[in-house]
Design an enzyme around this catalytic site. Structure first.
Site, PDB file in Angstrom:
ATOM      1  N   ILE A  10       0.840  -1.090   0.021  1.00  0.00           N
ATOM      2  CA  ILE A  10      -0.082   0.077   0.028  1.00  0.00           C
ATOM      3  C   ILE A  10       0.821   1.169  -0.114  1.00  0.00           C
ATOM      4  CG2 ILE A  10      -0.263   0.229   2.553  1.00  0.00           C
ATOM      5  CD1 ILE A  10      -3.381   0.635   1.378  1.00  0.00           C
ATOM      6  N   ASN A  23      -3.837   1.952  14.578  1.00  0.00           N
ATOM      7  CA  ASN A  23      -4.232   1.637  15.987  1.00  0.00           C
ATOM      8  C   ASN A  23      -4.878   2.909  16.632  1.00  0.00           C
ATOM      9  OD1 ASN A  23      -2.110   3.063  17.644  1.00  0.00           O
ATOM     10  ND2 ASN A  23      -0.850   1.626  16.813  1.00  0.00           N
ATOM     11  N   GLY A  31       2.564  -3.694  11.397  1.00  0.00           N
ATOM     12  CA  GLY A  31       1.696  -3.952  10.000  1.00  0.00           C
ATOM     13  C   GLY A  31       1.587  -2.867   9.114  1.00  0.00           C
ATOM     14  N   VAL A  32       0.406  -2.806   8.494  1.00  0.00           N
ATOM     15  CA  VAL A  32       0.170  -1.615   7.733  1.00  0.00           C
ATOM     16  C   VAL A  32       0.419  -0.375   8.393  1.00  0.00           C
ATOM     17  CG1 VAL A  32      -1.644  -0.197   6.459  1.00  0.00           C
ATOM     18  CG2 VAL A  32      -1.524  -2.830   6.281  1.00  0.00           C
ATOM     19  N   ASP A  33       0.055  -0.014   9.635  1.00  0.00           N
ATOM     20  CA  ASP A  33       0.139   1.360  10.328  1.00  0.00           C
ATOM     21  C   ASP A  33       1.673   1.555  10.455  1.00  0.00           C
ATOM     22  OD1 ASP A  33      -0.377   3.509  11.790  1.00  0.00           O
ATOM     23  OD2 ASP A  33      -0.611   2.368  13.847  1.00  0.00           O
TER      24      ASP A  33
END
Length: 180
Positions: A10, A23, A31-33
């Site tokens: 992403i 979060n 992860g993505v964050d």
């Protein structure tokens, strides 16, 4: 709105807005964050800290969405949303669908034409991949946000991409990084 499935990262999407599976602290995580905060640089964290100080002292509520700069990412904005943790005993799917709907609402308010979504809650929050895809597509298929012309569902890994392809009939979607 055109919906495109993309296998890839992403943080590599060249779009107006990238959605962050954040979060509730808005201060980065895994992860993505974590990937978005690392690639986007300190400008994202600085805006998140201001949001915490001004509006979200207790954190961003699950299902809600808020935007910041995208920093060094190839996008204009990051839309942060907090997905629910999977539960086998409680149906939290309305909260998961709210993540997509509220992110689209924020994208519309920003004037974003293209938006890239991760598969929210399907990582460390434990949501089963096929159901996470089904929840995402149920919102994206029904949405008609003013100005948003393309929504990308960016799937990390071949198995997630193949699960999405099984649930999404129609013309083939794009594998690979999906950079336009």
């Amino acid at each position: 709105m055109r919906i495109v499935l993309v296998e890839g990262d992403i943080t590599e999407q060249r779009v107006d807005a990238i959605v962050n599976a954040a979060n509730s602290s808005l201060l980065g995580g895994g992860g993505v964050d974590g990937a978005i905060h690392r690639r986007g640089g300190p400008a994202i964290l600085n805006e998140c800290r201001r949001l915490r100080a001004a509006r979200y002292g207790r954190g961003l509520p699950t299902g809600q969405a808020v935007a910041t700069t995208a920093g060094d990412l190839p996008a204009r904005w990051v839309i942060h949303t907090v997905g629910p943790v999977w539960s086998a005993t409680e149906d939290r799917s309305p909260l998961l669908r709210d993540c997509y709907a509220n992110s689209l609402r924020v994208a519309t308010e920003l004037g974003a034409a293209t938006v890239a979504f991760p598969l929210i809650s399907a990582g460390i929050y434990g949501w089963p991949v096929e159901d996470a895809v089904a929840q995402a597509l149920s919102v994206l298929d029904a949405a008609d946000p003013a100005g948003v012309t393309e929504a990308r569902l960016v799937l990390y890994g071949r198995s997630a991409f193949e699960a999405a392809q099984r649930l999404r009939p129609g013309p083939p979607s794009r594998p690979g990084p999906g950079i336009s």
